[in-house]
Write an enzyme that holds these catalytic residues in place. Structure first.
Site, PDB file in Angstrom:
ATOM      1  N   ASN A 223       0.839  -1.203   0.000  1.00  0.00           N
ATOM      2  CA  ASN A 223       0.000   0.000   0.000  1.00  0.00           C
ATOM      3  C   ASN A 223       0.875   1.253   0.000  1.00  0.00           C
ATOM      4  OD1 ASN A 223       0.501   0.861   2.859  1.00  0.00           O
ATOM      5  ND2 ASN A 223      -0.376  -1.164   3.239  1.00  0.00           N
ATOM      6  N   PRO A 319      -2.658 -11.732  10.631  1.00  0.00           N
ATOM      7  CA  PRO A 319      -2.992 -11.487  12.033  1.00  0.00           C
ATOM      8  C   PRO A 319      -3.038  -9.981  12.294  1.00  0.00           C
ATOM      9  CG  PRO A 319      -0.719 -12.192  11.803  1.00  0.00           C
ATOM     10  CD  PRO A 319      -1.333 -12.321  10.455  1.00  0.00           C
ATOM     11  N   ASP A 320      -3.843  -9.578  13.260  1.00  0.00           N
ATOM     12  CA  ASP A 320      -3.862  -8.177  13.676  1.00  0.00           C
ATOM     13  C   ASP A 320      -2.750  -8.011  14.712  1.00  0.00           C
ATOM     14  OD1 ASP A 320      -4.441  -5.724  15.079  1.00  0.00           O
ATOM     15  OD2 ASP A 320      -6.369  -5.743  14.014  1.00  0.00           O
ATOM     16  N   ILE A 321      -1.696  -7.299  14.334  1.00  0.00           N
ATOM     17  CA  ILE A 321      -0.508  -7.220  15.189  1.00  0.00           C
ATOM     18  C   ILE A 321      -0.825  -6.519  16.515  1.00  0.00           C
ATOM     19  CG2 ILE A 321       1.851  -6.298  15.376  1.00  0.00           C
ATOM     20  CD1 ILE A 321       1.981  -6.600  12.266  1.00  0.00           C
ATOM     21  N   PHE A 337      -3.728   3.304  15.680  1.00  0.00           N
ATOM     22  CA  PHE A 337      -4.122   4.382  14.773  1.00  0.00           C
ATOM     23  C   PHE A 337      -5.293   3.906  13.938  1.00  0.00           C
ATOM     24  CE2 PHE A 337      -1.081   7.861  14.973  1.00  0.00           C
ATOM     25  CZ  PHE A 337      -0.237   7.345  15.940  1.00  0.00           C
ATOM     26  N   LYS A 351     -12.704   0.523  17.459  1.00  0.00           N
ATOM     27  CA  LYS A 351     -11.419  -0.209  17.378  1.00  0.00           C
ATOM     28  C   LYS A 351     -10.684  -0.175  18.704  1.00  0.00           C
ATOM     29  CE  LYS A 351     -10.771   0.236  12.502  1.00  0.00           C
ATOM     30  NZ  LYS A 351     -10.201   0.966  11.405  1.00  0.00           N
TER      31      LYS A 351
END
Ligand code: C5P
Length: 421
Positions: A223, A319-321, A337, A351
């Site tokens: 990205n 995975p969501d770190i 963030f 979140k």
């Protein structure tokens, strides 16, 4: 991009030039010191003016050059006592035998010798002279006395001399001297930050930049994240006295001064390194990375060849770190963030809870003037309930200023926690 230069912008250096052929090197020294952001004022002895003109130093330093003691006009500008107080460091380069002897004797018959007596600032001397004069007993005796008096001596280098001799007595290169001066202020500032900074002694891990998910040996999914915000936060944390480790995805940014950088590519590697940092000790974890949500299920061993009109590549969720780290038993203070294009605050607050964060900073990336590649940002910060803190709006500012405000927010939350998780 570099982060360390402005630190020295408010530091004042008097560069005192005395009589010696190395005086020509001092012109370059002014430039190098200015490059680091120092304010430089040049003092010249009569001897120095036989080798190089005050005009050269005036042009390079951007300040009038000081040559006279008790000259009415000069004293009206900045008198010798005022000048002695202005200095954060007096650097005598080149320092002649004569100037060293005057310092030792405590004479005050010209501007430089008077400044030496009148200042509280550290004094550095870079002796430069003929090798025989350097070796002379009187010179060595004077140097020993000066060291005992607390003067820092930049030792001369050996080599060919302007007079044809070979030996010790050459002034080190301007770059080297300027770097030593920079390092001195840097260490002094660091010692203060480690003692009194907002994040004094805290260990901080920061993820930054994009991740790169390989498709085959030559292609990847990624990205547009530039990593600027994360790098600015790393610099701000370091300036606040923290020990900072930056887990950086592939970005083309210079490592902020004092920060330990570990380059990673994929989300899985970023997670591995994050867990490793936790083991090594981490008080605050700040996740600014734009982690790819998916990775390629099976990375091709060889370059995929063009074939049909369509190519399907199966993706699996990464995975969501930040959420993974937040679930660990030895959990640091967690900062996330959220970049959103709509319902910014609502999604961010969601979140904060879903990922079990302590703090989240959100911004509206649909705004053209801030965000991803921009040098500016504007954010709203939310805190987890137990901090009992109001949300905080950080108005549009440079990423450096926003980073500073985020450090303050982390500090305030750490001091406001009433019911630690
Ligand atoms: O869910 P979303 O990607 O919007 O969450 C953003 C926050 O979560 C950021 O702090 C980002 O660094 C972190 N994140 C992460 N690992 C992921 C996805 C996001 O650490 N796989």
């Amino acid at each position: 991009m570099s982060f360390d230069l402005s630190v020295f912008a408010n530091k004042n250096i008097i560069l005192a030039v005395t009589g010696g052929i190395a005086a020509y090197k001092s012109a370059i020294l002014v430039r190098r010191l200015k490059d680091y952001g120092f304010n430089v004022r040049v003092v010249m002895t009569k001897g120095a003016q036989a080798f190089i003109t005050p005009l050269t130093f005036q042009a390079l330093s951007g300040n009038p050059v000081h040559t006279e003691l008790l000259d009415t006009e000069a004293e009206a500008g900045m008198g010798h006592i005022e000048l002695a107080r202005w200095a954060d460091l007096i650097l005598v380069a080149p320092a002649s035998c004569d100037s060293l002897a005057k310092f030792v004797a405590g004479l005050a018959d010209d501007l430089l010798s008077t400044l030496y007596l009148a200042t509280k600032a550290p004094v550095w001397v870079a002796p430069a002279m003929n090798q025989q004069m350097w070796a002379a007993k009187a010179t060595q005796r004077n140097l020993n006395t000066l060291v005992e008096d607390g003067v820092h001596v930049i030792m001369p280098a050996a080599g060919a001399q302007a007079c044809g001799d070979v030996g010790l007595g050459r002034m080190p290169e301007p770059e080297e001297i300027a770097e030593q001066v920079k390092d001195y202020f840097h260490k002094a500032q660091r010692a203060l930050a480690e003692k009194f900074g907002l994040l004094a002694g805290k260990k901080v891990t920061i993820t930054a930049g994009p991740t790169r998910e390989a498709i085959d040996p030559v292609r990847y999914i990624s990205n547009h994240s530039t990593g600027k915000m994360g790098f600015a936060i790393a610099a701000a944390c370091y300036a606040a006295g923290a020990k900072v480790t930056l887990l950086a995805g592939p970005v083309s940014l210079d490592t902020p001064n004092g920060v330990r950088r570990i380059n990673v590519s994929s989300a899985m590697k970023m997670l591995d390194e994050s867990l490793h940092q936790l083991e090594e000790g981490c008080d605050i974890f700040i996740a600014t990375a734009a982690v790819a949500d998916y990775r390629v299920a099976e990375v091709a061993e060889h370059k995929i060849k063009k074939a049909g009109d369509e190519l399907n590549v199966a993706l699996v969720k990464n995975p969501d770190i930040v959420a993974t780290i937040a679930q660990q038993s030895k959990r640091p203070f967690m900062v996330g963030f959220a970049a959103e294009t709509r319902n910014v605050e609502e999604y961010a607050a969601g979140k904060l809870v879903a990922k079990k964060l302590d703090m989240i900073a959100c911004n509206d990336v649909s705004r053209k003037d801030i965000g991803f590649a921009s040098d500016e940002n504007a954010m709203t910060v939310f805190f987890a309930e137990q901090y009992q803190m109001e949300k905080r709006d950080l108005e549009k500012a440079s990423k450096q200023e926003i980073a500073q405000q985020l450090v303050e927010a982390v500090h305030d939350a750490l001091h406001n926690e009433i019911d630690p998780v």
